[in-house]
Design a protein around this motif. Structure first.
Motif, mmCIF file in Angstrom:
data_model
loop_
_atom_site.group_PDB
_atom_site.id
_atom_site.type_symbol
_atom_site.label_atom_id
_atom_site.label_comp_id
_atom_site.label_asym_id
_atom_site.label_seq_id
_atom_site.Cartn_x
_atom_site.Cartn_y
_atom_site.Cartn_z
ATOM 1 N N LEU A 29 0.828 -1.200 0.000
ATOM 2 C CA LEU A 29 0.000 0.000 0.000
ATOM 3 C C LEU A 29 0.863 1.252 0.000
ATOM 4 C CD1 LEU A 29 -2.886 1.130 0.081
ATOM 5 C CD2 LEU A 29 -2.732 1.059 2.577
ATOM 6 N N GLY A 30 1.891 1.262 0.833
ATOM 7 C CA GLY A 30 2.816 2.399 0.851
ATOM 8 C C GLY A 30 3.496 2.605 -0.489
ATOM 9 N N ARG A 31 3.888 1.494 -1.126
ATOM 10 C CA ARG A 31 4.536 1.577 -2.436
ATOM 11 C C ARG A 31 3.584 2.139 -3.489
ATOM 12 N NH1 ARG A 31 4.119 -1.445 -6.542
ATOM 13 N NH2 ARG A 31 3.179 -3.184 -5.440
ATOM 14 N N VAL A 32 2.348 1.654 -3.496
ATOM 15 C CA VAL A 32 1.360 2.107 -4.480
ATOM 16 C C VAL A 32 1.033 3.588 -4.267
ATOM 17 C CG1 VAL A 32 -1.046 1.842 -5.216
ATOM 18 C CG2 VAL A 32 0.389 -0.166 -4.906
ATOM 19 N N PHE A 33 0.872 4.003 -3.013
ATOM 20 C CA PHE A 33 0.628 5.420 -2.731
ATOM 21 C C PHE A 33 1.798 6.264 -3.225
ATOM 22 C CE2 PHE A 33 -2.471 5.140 1.154
ATOM 23 C CZ PHE A 33 -3.457 4.655 0.332
ATOM 24 N N SER A 34 3.030 5.820 -2.969
ATOM 25 C CA SER A 34 4.214 6.565 -3.403
ATOM 26 C C SER A 34 4.290 6.650 -4.924
ATOM 27 C CB SER A 34 5.488 5.916 -2.856
ATOM 28 O OG SER A 34 5.511 5.993 -1.448
ATOM 29 N N GLU A 35 3.976 5.558 -5.615
ATOM 30 C CA GLU A 35 3.971 5.564 -7.086
ATOM 31 C C GLU A 35 2.931 6.544 -7.616
ATOM 32 O OE1 GLU A 35 3.425 1.610 -8.594
ATOM 33 O OE2 GLU A 35 5.317 0.905 -7.732
ATOM 34 N N PHE A 36 1.748 6.558 -6.999
ATOM 35 C CA PHE A 36 0.704 7.493 -7.414
ATOM 36 C C PHE A 36 1.221 8.929 -7.300
ATOM 37 C CE2 PHE A 36 -2.628 10.490 -6.372
ATOM 38 C CZ PHE A 36 -3.515 10.312 -7.423
ATOM 39 N N CYS A 37 1.877 9.238 -6.201
ATOM 40 C CA CYS A 37 2.388 10.593 -5.981
ATOM 41 C C CYS A 37 3.447 10.960 -7.019
ATOM 42 C CB CYS A 37 2.959 10.728 -4.572
ATOM 43 S SG CYS A 37 1.700 10.563 -3.293
ATOM 44 N N ARG A 38 4.356 10.040 -7.310
ATOM 45 C CA ARG A 38 5.377 10.299 -8.335
ATOM 46 C C ARG A 38 4.729 10.523 -9.695
ATOM 47 N NH1 ARG A 38 8.247 6.558 -5.368
ATOM 48 N NH2 ARG A 38 7.586 4.829 -6.670
ATOM 49 N N ASP A 39 3.731 9.699 -10.037
ATOM 50 C CA ASP A 39 3.042 9.853 -11.324
ATOM 51 C C ASP A 39 2.288 11.178 -11.395
ATOM 52 O OD1 ASP A 39 4.023 7.375 -12.058
ATOM 53 O OD2 ASP A 39 2.104 6.330 -11.798
ATOM 54 N N ALA A 40 1.599 11.535 -10.310
ATOM 55 C CA ALA A 40 0.866 12.803 -10.282
ATOM 56 C C ALA A 40 1.834 13.975 -10.445
ATOM 57 C CB ALA A 40 0.081 12.932 -8.978
ATOM 58 N N TYR A 41 2.963 13.920 -9.755
ATOM 59 C CA TYR A 41 3.974 14.965 -9.874
ATOM 60 C C TYR A 41 4.480 15.066 -11.313
ATOM 61 C CZ TYR A 41 8.351 17.511 -9.208
ATOM 62 O OH TYR A 41 9.372 18.430 -9.306
ATOM 63 N N ALA A 42 4.778 13.925 -11.917
ATOM 64 C CA ALA A 42 5.288 13.919 -13.292
ATOM 65 C C ALA A 42 4.268 14.514 -14.264
ATOM 66 C CB ALA A 42 5.659 12.495 -13.706
ATOM 67 N N ILE A 43 3.015 14.157 -14.106
ATOM 68 C CA ILE A 43 1.981 14.674 -14.995
ATOM 69 C C ILE A 43 1.814 16.183 -14.803
ATOM 70 C CG2 ILE A 43 -0.514 14.670 -15.439
ATOM 71 C CD1 ILE A 43 -0.376 11.597 -14.862
ATOM 72 N N LEU A 44 1.704 16.612 -13.544
ATOM 73 C CA LEU A 44 1.521 18.035 -13.275
ATOM 74 C C LEU A 44 2.680 18.875 -13.800
ATOM 75 C CD1 LEU A 44 0.109 17.899 -9.639
ATOM 76 C CD2 LEU A 44 -1.094 18.792 -11.640
ATOM 77 N N THR A 45 3.911 18.430 -13.552
ATOM 78 C CA THR A 45 5.069 19.222 -13.957
ATOM 79 C C THR A 45 5.351 19.128 -15.445
ATOM 80 O OG1 THR A 45 6.583 17.452 -13.294
ATOM 81 C CG2 THR A 45 6.128 19.187 -11.667
ATOM 82 N N SER A 46 4.858 18.079 -16.111
ATOM 83 C CA SER A 46 5.027 18.038 -17.568
ATOM 84 C C SER A 46 4.004 18.945 -18.247
ATOM 85 C CB SER A 46 4.907 16.608 -18.107
ATOM 86 O OG SER A 46 3.582 16.138 -17.984
ATOM 87 N N GLU A 47 2.799 19.048 -17.663
ATOM 88 C CA GLU A 47 1.764 19.924 -18.219
ATOM 89 C C GLU A 47 2.043 21.393 -17.900
ATOM 90 O OE1 GLU A 47 -1.014 19.145 -20.090
ATOM 91 O OE2 GLU A 47 -0.180 17.116 -20.217
ATOM 92 N N ILE A 48 2.556 21.645 -16.695
ATOM 93 C CA ILE A 48 2.852 23.011 -16.254
ATOM 94 C C ILE A 48 4.249 23.001 -15.638
ATOM 95 C CG2 ILE A 48 2.059 24.972 -14.861
ATOM 96 C CD1 ILE A 48 -0.690 23.497 -14.716
ATOM 97 N N PRO A 49 5.303 23.120 -16.463
ATOM 98 C CA PRO A 49 6.677 22.979 -15.983
ATOM 99 C C PRO A 49 7.031 23.877 -14.801
ATOM 100 C CG PRO A 49 6.641 22.996 -18.374
ATOM 101 C CD PRO A 49 5.247 23.336 -17.919
ATOM 102 N N GLY A 50 6.449 25.046 -14.705
ATOM 103 C CA GLY A 50 6.742 25.955 -13.603
ATOM 104 C C GLY A 50 6.373 25.395 -12.237
ATOM 105 N N LEU A 51 5.493 24.403 -12.202
ATOM 106 C CA LEU A 51 5.099 23.805 -10.926
ATOM 107 C C LEU A 51 6.250 23.066 -10.250
ATOM 108 C CD1 LEU A 51 1.515 22.403 -11.605
ATOM 109 C CD2 LEU A 51 2.155 24.397 -10.241
ATOM 110 N N ALA A 52 7.248 22.661 -11.011
ATOM 111 C CA ALA A 52 8.383 21.928 -10.432
ATOM 112 C C ALA A 52 9.120 22.772 -9.398
ATOM 113 C CB ALA A 52 9.338 21.478 -11.530
#
Length: 95
Positions: free
Chosen positions: A61-84
């Motif tokens: 569960l911890g691993r899946v939650f962490s993967e979700f967060c990494r994926d969400a971060y990647a999507i957000l920062t690829s769509e809006i690079p300034g968010l990084a």
């Protein structure tokens, strides 16, 4: 941004679970609270609004939650690079 709220909540929950600590996750659009209670290698998941209870392997569960967060971060920062550069958004992934 609901995605950011969810990812931050799940990231905190993942940190707690992987440390063997209990966690709680709430939602800004609902009064429901999800409780995550560690019990050995398992985590019991319950809801403040429903009578169901499930148990899952804590590490997974911890691993899946962490993967979700990494994926969400990647999507957000690829769509809006300034968010990084945003310190709140950067909290979604381990440094």
């Amino acid at each position: 941004m609901m995605l950011v709220d969810l990812a931050l909540s799940l990231f905190r929950a993942a940190q707690c679970i992987l440390s063997g600590e209990d966690a709680v996750s709430g939602f800004t659009e609902s009064e429901e609270v999800i409780q995550l209670c560690c019990d050995g290698d398992l985590v019991a998941v319950t809801s403040s609004n429903h009578s169901w209870r499930v148990a899952v392997e804590g590490e997974e569960l911890g691993r899946v939650f962490s993967e979700f967060c990494r994926d969400a971060y990647a999507i957000l920062t690829s769509e809006i690079p300034g968010l990084a550069a945003n310190p709140v958004i950067r909290r979604m992934v381990p440094q």
